[in-house]
Structures are given as structure tokens and as C-alpha cells.
Design an enzyme around this catalytic site. Structure first.
Site, PDB file in Angstrom:
ATOM      1  N   LEU A   1       0.755  -1.165  -0.070  1.00 45.11           N
ATOM      2  CA  LEU A   1       0.070   0.107  -0.039  1.00 45.11           C
ATOM      3  C   LEU A   1       1.024   1.197   0.048  1.00 45.11           C
ATOM      4  O   LEU A   1       1.857   1.158   0.815  1.00 45.11           O
ATOM      5  CB  LEU A   1      -0.942   0.119   1.309  1.00 45.11           C
ATOM      6  CG  LEU A   1      -2.201  -1.132   1.489  1.00 45.11           C
ATOM      7  CD1 LEU A   1      -2.587  -1.090   2.715  1.00 45.11           C
ATOM      8  CD2 LEU A   1      -2.963  -0.668   0.514  1.00 45.11           C
TER       9      LEU A   1
ATOM     10  N   LYS B   1      -4.849  -0.860  10.448  1.00 48.65           N
ATOM     11  CA  LYS B   1      -3.701  -1.772   9.944  1.00 48.65           C
ATOM     12  C   LYS B   1      -2.961  -2.229  10.996  1.00 48.65           C
ATOM     13  O   LYS B   1      -2.059  -1.862  11.754  1.00 48.65           O
ATOM     14  CB  LYS B   1      -2.962  -0.695   9.068  1.00 48.65           C
ATOM     15  CG  LYS B   1      -1.957  -1.475   8.226  1.00 48.65           C
ATOM     16  CD  LYS B   1      -1.276  -0.419   7.361  1.00 48.65           C
ATOM     17  CE  LYS B   1      -0.208  -0.965   6.489  1.00 48.65           C
ATOM     18  NZ  LYS B   1       1.001  -1.668   7.053  1.00 48.65           N
TER      19      LYS B   1
ATOM     20  N   ARG C   1       3.614 -13.810   2.196  1.00 47.74           N
ATOM     21  CA  ARG C   1       3.521 -12.770   1.066  1.00 47.74           C
ATOM     22  C   ARG C   1       4.938 -13.065   0.293  1.00 47.74           C
ATOM     23  O   ARG C   1       4.727 -13.100  -1.054  1.00 47.74           O
ATOM     24  CB  ARG C   1       3.591 -11.538   1.757  1.00 47.74           C
ATOM     25  CG  ARG C   1       3.569 -10.197   0.683  1.00 47.74           C
ATOM     26  CD  ARG C   1       3.452  -9.159   1.568  1.00 47.74           C
ATOM     27  NE  ARG C   1       3.203  -8.022   0.443  1.00 47.74           N
ATOM     28  CZ  ARG C   1       4.341  -7.528  -0.300  1.00 47.74           C
ATOM     29  NH1 ARG C   1       5.582  -7.942   0.012  1.00 47.74           N
ATOM     30  NH2 ARG C   1       3.979  -6.511  -1.149  1.00 47.74           N
TER      31      ARG C   1
ATOM     32  N   CYS D   1      30.427  18.970  -9.308  1.00 48.30           N
ATOM     33  CA  CYS D   1      30.447  18.983  -8.117  1.00 48.30           C
ATOM     34  C   CYS D   1      31.000  17.717  -7.566  1.00 48.30           C
ATOM     35  O   CYS D   1      30.095  16.991  -7.595  1.00 48.30           O
ATOM     36  CB  CYS D   1      28.853  19.713  -7.438  1.00 48.30           C
ATOM     37  SG  CYS D   1      28.800  19.192  -5.939  1.00 48.30           S
TER      38      CYS D   1
HETATM   39  S1  IVH Z   1      -5.280  -4.738   2.115  1.00 50.37           S
HETATM   40  C1  IVH Z   1      -3.738  -4.138  -1.897  1.00 50.37           C
HETATM   41  N1  IVH Z   1      -6.199  -4.512   4.614  1.00 50.37           N
HETATM   42  O1  IVH Z   1      -0.749  -3.838   5.110  1.00 50.37           O
HETATM   43  C2  IVH Z   1      -4.258  -4.557  -0.492  1.00 50.37           C
HETATM   44  N2  IVH Z   1      -3.767  -4.605   4.256  1.00 50.37           N
HETATM   45  O2  IVH Z   1       0.908  -2.540   2.927  1.00 50.37           O
HETATM   46  C3  IVH Z   1      -3.048  -4.676   0.236  1.00 50.37           C
HETATM   47  N3  IVH Z   1      -2.427  -4.812   6.305  1.00 50.37           N
HETATM   48  O3  IVH Z   1       1.026  -6.491   3.273  1.00 50.37           O
HETATM   49  C4  IVH Z   1      -3.808  -5.555   1.600  1.00 50.37           C
HETATM   50  N4  IVH Z   1      -3.983  -4.444   7.656  1.00 50.37           N
HETATM   51  O4  IVH Z   1       0.037  -7.010   5.780  1.00 50.37           O
HETATM   52  C5  IVH Z   1      -4.898  -4.582   3.858  1.00 50.37           C
HETATM   53  N5  IVH Z   1      -6.925  -4.322   6.703  1.00 50.37           N
HETATM   54  C6  IVH Z   1      -5.990  -4.318   5.877  1.00 50.37           C
HETATM   55  C7  IVH Z   1      -4.711  -4.585   6.462  1.00 50.37           C
HETATM   56  C8  IVH Z   1      -3.345  -4.626   5.617  1.00 50.37           C
HETATM   57  C9  IVH Z   1      -2.699  -4.837   7.662  1.00 50.37           C
HETATM   58  C10 IVH Z   1      -1.200  -5.024   5.880  1.00 50.37           C
HETATM   59  C11 IVH Z   1      -0.607  -6.137   5.047  1.00 50.37           C
HETATM   60  C12 IVH Z   1      -0.044  -5.775   3.631  1.00 50.37           C
HETATM   61  C13 IVH Z   1       0.013  -4.403   4.080  1.00 50.37           C
HETATM   62  C14 IVH Z   1       0.209  -3.527   2.890  1.00 50.37           C
END
Ligand code: IVH
Length: 675
Positions: free
Chosen positions: A84, A119, A140, A433
Site C-alpha cells: 500500500l 492496519k 507474502r 560538484c
Molecule cells: S489490504 C492491496 N487491509 O498492510 C491491498 N492490508 O502495505 C493490500 N495490512 O501486506 C492489503 N491490515 O500486511 C490490507 N486491513 C488491511 C490490512 C492490511 C494490515 C497490511 C498487510 C499488507 C500491508 C500493505
């Protein structure tokens, strides 16, 4: 000490650690006290820090937890696991929403509905269910390929092993987060740095019985591949998950409008300490799956979601001095040297002050007491000054007008904002530089650039000081005899270096572009340019034939990037570098992986405004179906799509060349869509 001796000592420590790990994790019979274990680990770290030639796949710096990934079978995800992009402020959210509205060609009154989900800071996993049975679970991994950790996941109570509910899809990858509750972590906190490490370490145990010992939990939030799911919205999906027997986050909400997102964010941030698991922000997802689909992805993250990170940990320290650092693009960045302080487990001794205006605006002085913030992976920065604690010895800092290399600096005028930049820069005079040149060389060998084994930032510094390198091509014409005679080098290590350098003479076109360090051309842009231009010859021809505007066809490349490329080519040293490198290297042509979609080999051009769909989306739709967009009417053009108020000149030109002229609905029919 010579290199061989140091390496021997290092490898011995690694071997010791492997043994201790085996006794601790596999046999559950610790051989030493935790302090002794930590001591060995930190000795390995400090050796690696001091001597960057030391390398071991088994180093604790290379892996979280213990088990090497080799012990698990690797399996491709049917649908990649994306990451994200981050937002840190209300402004970031407003921009996120604006971009979406523009992409979807809605007007600004359009209300977007979001699923707002705390999150969880754990480890994501993808669980494959076929005909209701949990048949495989993957980590992952790199997003494309994960590790088969099915047996370990099976030990988690929150993961249903069989689902016998009628509307459960026949084939689906349920995705979510594996984590450990804070209370449970308390019991084992001596063994791991934080709950996330504990979850990761436990999940990657070879023996599932060891995984079982640590109480892991699972919360579901999304899906990958699916067949037979009849759900239209994210909040509906979350509801369905609970009916199917999964746990979901009780703090998930459906919200509209940035203001409500902000209120929810503050509310949850306040509760953060009361919740039994670590959360590091809120994820916002566009609720409607059809809109999600239209929005699609950029590089590695979806356009339809963003993670709003909680403000990081803060601490109080004192500014000891202010240094000026010069970056690859010439930006002069003031950096505060502070009394080292521990923020969230990381010792911070430098904090950025961003630029001259920031220092003035916040009235930051040497010897001031300041609040320092560290947010995720972002460089720590000075937030504010505690003026009450200011003493007589506080000293105003006068921002130098000259770069440390001696050149006068400039503040660029931004035509778009009609303001002068806050950043002071050493003007780009190629490699004149020395500060910039060194940074550009570091960029050249960086991970996404040439990525030469054993040739990192420190070697650049070292070879620079010894006048062994000045320009990128020097890397391929090193004086190996001289290097062999240097302290810390020997026959074998020089051979290794030579091998590593020669190995990178075969380089992909995208890495080549990236490594040149052109301002505004990061790896994603380099990839886009490589895909379009295909060969380094056509890259050089851009300047010879003044064809820079061709790049405007590329989604993601705008005027800023093009101007920067133009500037780059204006400089003789830069041209000389490319010329030399082309002679030395074998720059591989970019191969396009045409998927053979409906519009395969067809080219399109748009004129006028389309209805209910932005240009960006039209472009992405054409590209999704393997077509491409070009910006000139020429024989190469297959279709001219006309919207409202088209440019007549383009239509005339197309008619002249017998090019098919179609309207929006005819175009949508071509891709089996109705509009
Ligand atoms: S959605 C494309 N939903 O955040 C969508 N991710 O940086 C990606 N994560 O690897 C996943 N809570 O480990 C989603 N409610 C949530 C989440 C979540 C934690 C983590 C996940 C992912 C990371 C993305």
C-alpha cells in the site's frame, strides 16, 4: 588485521549463532543465556557495519527469525500480493481522493465511500480454499512468490480448516494478517524484539509444533484469486467473512468524506494502547469493487487504497550542530546532529531539517532542545523547538549560499506553483560538484541500478578519495593492480570485485536508465521509459532528433520528467558518460510481454473530452487490452478516438491518412464494454 582474518572471525560467529539457534528454536534447549546470545548477534552486526565486504546468507541482518527460506517450498500467488502507498496527513488524503475523482472523471461533489480498517502490524498470509477446504497457505514473500507455510498456518485456531456454508466461493484465496496479541507477547518478549518479529519467527518454524507453542491469531481483510464470489462491496465482503467463520477487525468502519476519515483516525489512535494488538495506521479502501477494478494498480500498489500511518514515535533531544548534505540532485539538506536518543528501539543521532525555510519557520538554532519524530522508514526529522528551554548558548544557523564544493547555489523557479523552490541546489554541472558526483556514483551502483556485488556506498567513498573513480565509466576501467595493494584488499578479493563488475556489463535497459540518476526518474519511471523506447539507442536519439515529446505518451511521465531529461542531455559530461557506457556495456533491449489482448498491436490516439472516463483511465483500459497510445497522427496510428470538442486539425490529418475515426461508444464496443 587483514581481510581473511576478519572474515574468519565473522564466519565463526555466524556458525556459533546457527548452532545456538538450532538449540533454541528446534530443540528448545537454549545453550546460553539470552544476554550472551544478543551479544553475539550485535558483534556480527557491528562487524558488518565496519567491514562491508563481510557477507553471509545466514547473517541475522539478512533474515527475520531463524529459519532460512529454503526450508519452505516456493509457490506463485495466483494474484500478486500488493503493498500500500502511505499517507501521513489530511492533505495526503485530500490528494488521494482528488486523484481518484480525476481518474474516474467524476465531479468534485462525488462522495466516495471507504472501508476504513485499522492496519494490523503483523505478517500477511494468503489462504487457498477449494470446495470449502483449506488446502494451502502462503506467506507474502516478494508479493509474487510466497512460501508454503500451510502446516504452520493450520496450527492457528482462527483459521477455519473447512467451511461448509453454501455461499462460500468454490475457489478463493482469503488474505489477512497473522499476529500475536500484546498480552501473549508479554510472556515471550525476552526472545523477540517486538510482536511482529515473534509472529514472523513463529510462522517460519520448521516444526509446526513449535509454531503451536506461540499463540498466533488471524484476522481476514481481503482476497486474491476467487471464483464464484457474489459480493460487490468491501464492507459486504468483511461481513461475509464473519459468516464464513473468519475473524475480522471489530474496529472496521464504512465512512464517507476525508473529514470523517480524520475523526476516525484520531479516535482510533487514542485507543491504540487499549487494543490487544499492534496497529500502525488505518487502511482506506474504496468500498465499491467495480470502482476498485476501474482504478486498477500503479506499480506495486492499488490506486484504490492507501495506508494512513499513525504519527510515529517522538523523543526530545538537543541539537549539537547542523551539517549540510548534498544529494544526488544537488539539493542542500540541513541535517541536525543531535544527542543520540532511542525512538521506538532505534538510536537516532541525525535528524533532517528539510531546508532553509523550515529552519527559519521553526526558528531552529544550534544547542536548542527539540522534538524529534521518526515515522516508519522515513528519515527522522525535527518537529519543533522547545523555546522555553532555549539558553544563552543557542546559536542561529546561517544557511550557506554556496555548496560545500564552492559553487553558488540556486533556488529554482517553479512554473506551476509560480514560486521559488524552498530547496537550495548546487546547479547540475555534470560531475563538477564532487559532493553530487559521489552521490551520483552511489546511485549508479545502488540496488536498483547496477547493484554490483561488494561495490556499495562505502567503496564509492573509498575509491573516490583514492581518485580511482570520478565518472561511472571509471568503474569498468579500474586500476586493479592499485586496488590489490590497498589495505584490506588481496588477490582473491580483487578477483571477486572484477568478476562482480564484469558480471554487470550485461545490464537491462531499465536499470541503465535508472542508474544515470536523472532527477525525477526513479525506478518506476525508468521502467516505463524502457518499455516504450525499448533500446538505449532510441534513448540517445531522443536528444539527437529532439523527440522528447514522444515521452508524453507514457502514463506517469509528465512535463517535469521530460524537462529533467532534456536538461540531462544538455550537459556534455552526461552525454559523454552515456556514450562511453554504451561502448563498454551490453544494454539489453526491453522485451515487451504482450499479453495478446483484444487490442494487441493496435495504436490509439484521443482527441477531445470523453464522457464519464478520464484520459488516464482510457489509457489504462487500452493498455490493459494490449493496445498502445500514441500522441501524433501518423501512419502508425490505427484509431483516432474523438470525444467532445475534438481538435479539428487532428481529424483532418487522420482523414488524410485514411485512419479509422471512432467515437467513444465505438471504441468501448471494441473492448467489449458499453459506455
Ligand atoms: S489490504 C492491496 N487491509 O498492510 C491491498 N492490508 O502495505 C493490500 N495490512 O501486506 C492489503 N491490515 O500486511 C490490507 N486491513 C488491511 C490490512 C492490511 C494490515 C497490511 C498487510 C499488507 C500491508 C500493505
Amino acid at each position: 588485521m587483514d581481510k581473511i582474518k576478519i572474515n574468519k572471525e565473522y564466519q565463526k560467529k555466524i556458525k556459533d549463532l546457527i548452532k545456538l539457534n538450532k538449540y533454541y528454536y528446534e530443540l528448545s534447549k537454549p545453550l546460553v543465556e539470552d544476554q550472551e546470545y544478543d551479544q553475539i548477534k550485535s558483534e556480527i552486526f557491528s562487524l558488518e557495519k565496519k567491514y562491508n565486504f563481510l557477507k553471509s546468507e545466514d547473517s541475522p541482518s539478512k533474515k527475520v527469525g531463524y529459519r532460512p527460506s529454503k526450508t519452505f517450498k516456493k509457490v506463485f500467488h495466483k494474484v500478486s500480493m500488493l503493498s500500500l502507498s502511505n499517507a501521513f496527513s489530511e492533505e495526503d488524503l485530500i490528494n488521494f481522493e482528488k486523484k481518484i475523482i480525476n481518474f474516474l472523471d467524476k465531479d468534485s461533489s462525488f462522495e466516495i465511500e471507504y472501508s476504513a480498517e485499522p492496519k494490523i502490524d503483523g505478517i500477511s498470509a494468503s489462504l487457498t480454499y477449494q470446495k470449502g477446504k483449506f488446502i494451502m497457505g502462503l506467506s507474502r514473500g516478494d508479493g509474487k512468490e510466497g512460501e508454503d507455510i500451510t502446516q504452520n498456518l493450520k496450527t492457528i485456531n482462527d483459521i477455519p480448516k473447512e467451511i461448509l456454508i453454501k455461499d462460500f466461493p468454490t475457489d478463493i484465496d482469503i488474505r489477512g494478517e497473522v499476529f500475536i496479541g500484546n498480552k501473549d507477547f508479554e510472556k515471550i518478549k525476552d526472545k523477540f524484539a517486538n510482536p511482529r518479529n515473534a509472529a514472523s519467527g513463529s510462522l517460519r518454524q520448521k516444526n509446526p509444533n513449535d509454531t503451536k507453542k506461540i499463540p498466533l491469531k488471524f484476522i481476514a481483510y481481503t482476497f486474491g484469486h476467487e471464483k464464484g464470489m457474489k459480493v460487490k462491496k468491501q464492507n459486504e465482503y468483511l461481513q461475509r467473512l464473519t459468516e464464513w467463520g473468519f475473524k475480522t477487525n471489530p474496529l472496521n468502519k464504512t465512512l464517507k468524506g476525508v473529514q470523517n476519515l480524520m475523526n476516525n483516525y484520531y479516535e482510533i489512535e487514542k485507543k491504540r494502547n487499549e487494543i490487544d494488538f499492534d496497529i500502525d495506521g488505518i487502511v482506506y479502501k474504496i468500498n465499491d469493487f467495480d470502482l476498485q477494478k476501474r482504478l486498477g494498480n500503479v506499480a506495486n500498489s492499488p490506486r484504490w487504497a492507501i495506508a494512513h500511518k499513525f504519527s510515529a514515535n517522538k523523543g526530545i533531544s538537543k541539537i549539537l550542530n547542523i551539517d549540510i548534505q548534498v544529494g544526488r540532485t544537488g539539493a542542500l539538506t540541513p541535517v541536525a546532529k543531535i544527542n543520540p536518543l532511542n525512538i521506538g528501539g532505534v538510536v537516532v543521532s541525525n535528524a533532517t531539517l528539510h531546508n532553509e525555510d523550515e529552519i527559519i519557520r521553526k526558528d531552529i538554532r544550534i544547542n536548542d532542545t527539540v522534538v524529534v519524530e521518526r515515522a516508519g522508514d522515513v528519515i527522522p526529522h525535527v518537529v519543533s523547538v522547545d523555546v522555553k528551554k532555549r539558553k544563552k548558548e543557542s546559536k542561529k544557523f546561517f544557511f550557506p549560499k554556496k555548496c560545500p564544493c564552492g559553487y553558488e547555489t540556486i533556488k529554482e523557479y517553479n512554473k506551476i506553483t509560480k514560486k521559488f523552490d524552498a530547496v537550495r541546489r548546487c546547479p547540475d554541472r555534470g560531475f563538477d560538484c564532487d559532493r553530487m558526483a559521489k552521490e551520483r556514483l552511489k546511485h549508479f551502483v545502488s540496488k536498483e541500478g547496477f547493484n554490483i556485488d561488494g561495490f556499495g556506498k562505502k567503496i564509492v567513498e573509498n575509491f573516490w578519495d583514492l581518485k580511482l573513480v570520478r565518472l561511472p565509466q571509471d568503474i569498468f576501467n579500474l586500476n586493479y593492480k592499485k586496488i590489490e595493494s590497498l589495505d584490506g584488499w588481496g588477490k582473491q578479493s580483487v578477483l571477486n570485485l572484477k568478476y562482480a563488475i564484469d558480471d554487470k556489463k550485461n545490464i537491462s535497459f531499465e536499470r541503465f536508465i535508472y542508474s544515470l540518476g536523472i532527477r525525477h526518474i526513479g525506478f518506476e519511471n525508468a521502467k516505463l521509459i524502457a518499455k516504450t523506447l525499448k533500446s538505449s539507442e532510441s534513448f540517445v536519439n531522443l536528444s539527437k532528433d529532439d523527440k522528447f515529446d514522444d515521452l508524453l505518451n507514457i502514463d506517469g511521465i509528465g512535463e517535469t520528467q521530460i524537462n529533467s531529461i532534456k536538461n540531462f542531455f544538455k550537459n556534455k559530461t552526461n552525454l559523454n558518460i552515456i556514450n562511453n557506457l554504451q561502448k563498454i556495456l551490453n544494454i539489453k533491449k526491453a522485451i515487451e510481454n504482450k499479453k495478446g489482448g483484444i487490442l494487441s498491436n493496435k495504436t490509439f490516439m484521443l482527441t477531445g473530452k470523453l464522457n464519464g472516463i478520464s484520459r488516464a483511465e482510457a489509457k489504462s483500459l487500452i493498455e490493459k487490452n494490449s493496445g498502445s497510445i500514441i500522441s501524433n497522427v501518423s501512419k502508425k496510428l490505427d484509431y483516432l478516438i474523438i470525444g467532445e470538442k475534438p481538435t479539428n486539425r487532428k481529424i483532418e490529418a487522420a482523414k488524410e491518412l485514411n485512419i479509422k475515426i471512432i467515437n467513444q461508444s465505438e471504441w468501448l464496443r471494441l473492448i467489449n464494454k458499453t459506455g
